[in-house]
Design a protein around this motif. Structure first.
Motif, mmCIF file in Angstrom:
data_model
loop_
_atom_site.group_PDB
_atom_site.id
_atom_site.type_symbol
_atom_site.label_atom_id
_atom_site.label_comp_id
_atom_site.label_asym_id
_atom_site.label_seq_id
_atom_site.Cartn_x
_atom_site.Cartn_y
_atom_site.Cartn_z
ATOM 1 N N TYR A 53 0.843 -1.192 0.000
ATOM 2 C CA TYR A 53 0.000 0.000 0.000
ATOM 3 C C TYR A 53 0.882 1.247 0.000
ATOM 4 O O TYR A 53 1.772 1.400 0.840
ATOM 5 N N THR A 54 0.631 2.146 -0.938
ATOM 6 C CA THR A 54 1.456 3.353 -1.061
ATOM 7 C C THR A 54 0.652 4.638 -0.863
ATOM 8 O O THR A 54 1.215 5.723 -0.940
ATOM 9 N N THR A 55 -0.634 4.522 -0.601
ATOM 10 C CA THR A 55 -1.479 5.695 -0.399
ATOM 11 C C THR A 55 -1.611 6.000 1.082
ATOM 12 O O THR A 55 -1.992 5.125 1.867
ATOM 13 N N SER A 56 -1.281 7.230 1.451
ATOM 14 C CA SER A 56 -1.455 7.634 2.843
ATOM 15 C C SER A 56 -2.936 7.689 3.175
ATOM 16 O O SER A 56 -3.763 8.091 2.359
ATOM 17 N N GLY A 57 -3.278 7.279 4.377
ATOM 18 C CA GLY A 57 -4.676 7.288 4.789
ATOM 19 C C GLY A 57 -4.862 6.483 6.050
ATOM 20 O O GLY A 57 -3.894 6.106 6.725
ATOM 21 N N MET A 58 -6.104 6.195 6.360
ATOM 22 C CA MET A 58 -6.426 5.487 7.585
ATOM 23 C C MET A 58 -6.474 3.984 7.346
ATOM 24 O O MET A 58 -7.105 3.515 6.403
ATOM 25 N N TYR A 59 -5.776 3.265 8.202
ATOM 26 C CA TYR A 59 -5.704 1.805 8.104
ATOM 27 C C TYR A 59 -6.028 1.185 9.462
ATOM 28 O O TYR A 59 -5.898 1.833 10.512
ATOM 29 N N LEU A 60 -6.430 -0.067 9.416
ATOM 30 C CA LEU A 60 -6.788 -0.799 10.623
ATOM 31 C C LEU A 60 -5.576 -1.583 11.115
ATOM 32 O O LEU A 60 -4.985 -2.366 10.371
#
Length: 256
Positions: A53-60
């Motif tokens: 995953y290379t997209t910054s954002g919210m992850y669990l």
């Protein structure tokens, strides 16, 4: 968000049903709240990056030996990515003058301002050896950094005492004077001051007596602010105690 696509004729087969994720322990959603970027869970944001995953954002996230789910912002656009952001200030949308229980569990919104929670930060940072990166932005858009070669917290029985390694960066070292200090809130005074630093600085922090930085203080617009106390979001070595920064992020990543 998954794309449903288009078809030229109705399908006779019903789409496969995907069960919702299980509820968080104790019947409540993980705190803080936000909009998830992908499936999970992952051990930390470095594992998210390793998974492609290379997209910054919210992850669990779910730390080792725990069933507790954590929602966190993963920063992948800075220094090869893999950073777990545990604190962010940007617009004053949340009040950070909160009690011990709130700082322990976490609060805010991952998409804006939030504190991930002392218990979550402690559990994340004890998995492997981590380093800390502090990103500061002033009111003319300049960003500076302070990096510490190691970072972890001691457990709640030690009031989440801060443990830092050596500093490098261009922001100046305003955090080392807080190294070894316990966390103080308005209702849990563990600082070295005769009064309660949280009351003066309007936040929760690893205060000394009281300290060189106050990143959980009051968000003031415009930089220089006037207040009876130095209660803004300041980093003494970058702007001084009377200059409140526009944005701040604190994040960790495993040591290379």
């Amino acid at each position: 968000m998954r794309s449903r696509g288009t078809t030229t004729a109705p399908s006779l087969a019903a789409p496969a049903w995907t069960p919702p994720p299980p509820p968080a322990p104790w019947g409540s959603p993980p705190l803080p709240q936000g909009t998830l970027s992908s499936d999970g869970p992952f051990r930390d944001c470095y594992q998210v990056r390793q998974a492609g995953y290379t997209t910054s954002g919210m992850y669990l996230l779910k730390v080792d030996n725990s069933e507790h789910l954590i929602q966190a912002w993963c920063e992948h656009g800075l220094d090869n990515g893999g950073w777990t952001v545990f604190q962010r200030r940007k617009d004053g949308s949340f009040n950070f003058f909160r009690n011990w229980e709130s700082y322990k569990k976490g609060f805010g919104n991952i998409d804006s301002e939030y504190w991930l929670g002392l218990d979550n930060i402690y559990n994340l940072a004890k998995q492997v050896d981590y380093r800390l990166l502090v990103e500061l932005e002033d009111w003319v858009g300049k960003k500076v950094y302070a990096e510490y070669s190691s970072f972890h917290l001691e457990p709640e029985s030690e009031f989440y005492r801060l443990r830092l390694g050596t500093y490098q960066g261009n922001a100046g070292d305003s955090l080392s004077s807080h190294n070894g200090k316990q966390f103080t809130t308005l209702d849990r005074d563990k600082d070295a001051f005769s009064g309660n630093c949280a009351h003066f600085h309007k936040g929760g922090w690893w205060y000394n007596a009281c300290g060189q930085t106050n990143l959980n203080g009051v968000w003031y617009s415009g930089g220089v602010y006037r207040s009876k106390f130095q209660d803004g979001i300041f980093w003494a070595d970058y702007g001084g105690g009377s200059y409140s920064l526009k944005s701040v992020r604190m994040m960790i990543r495993p040591i290379d």
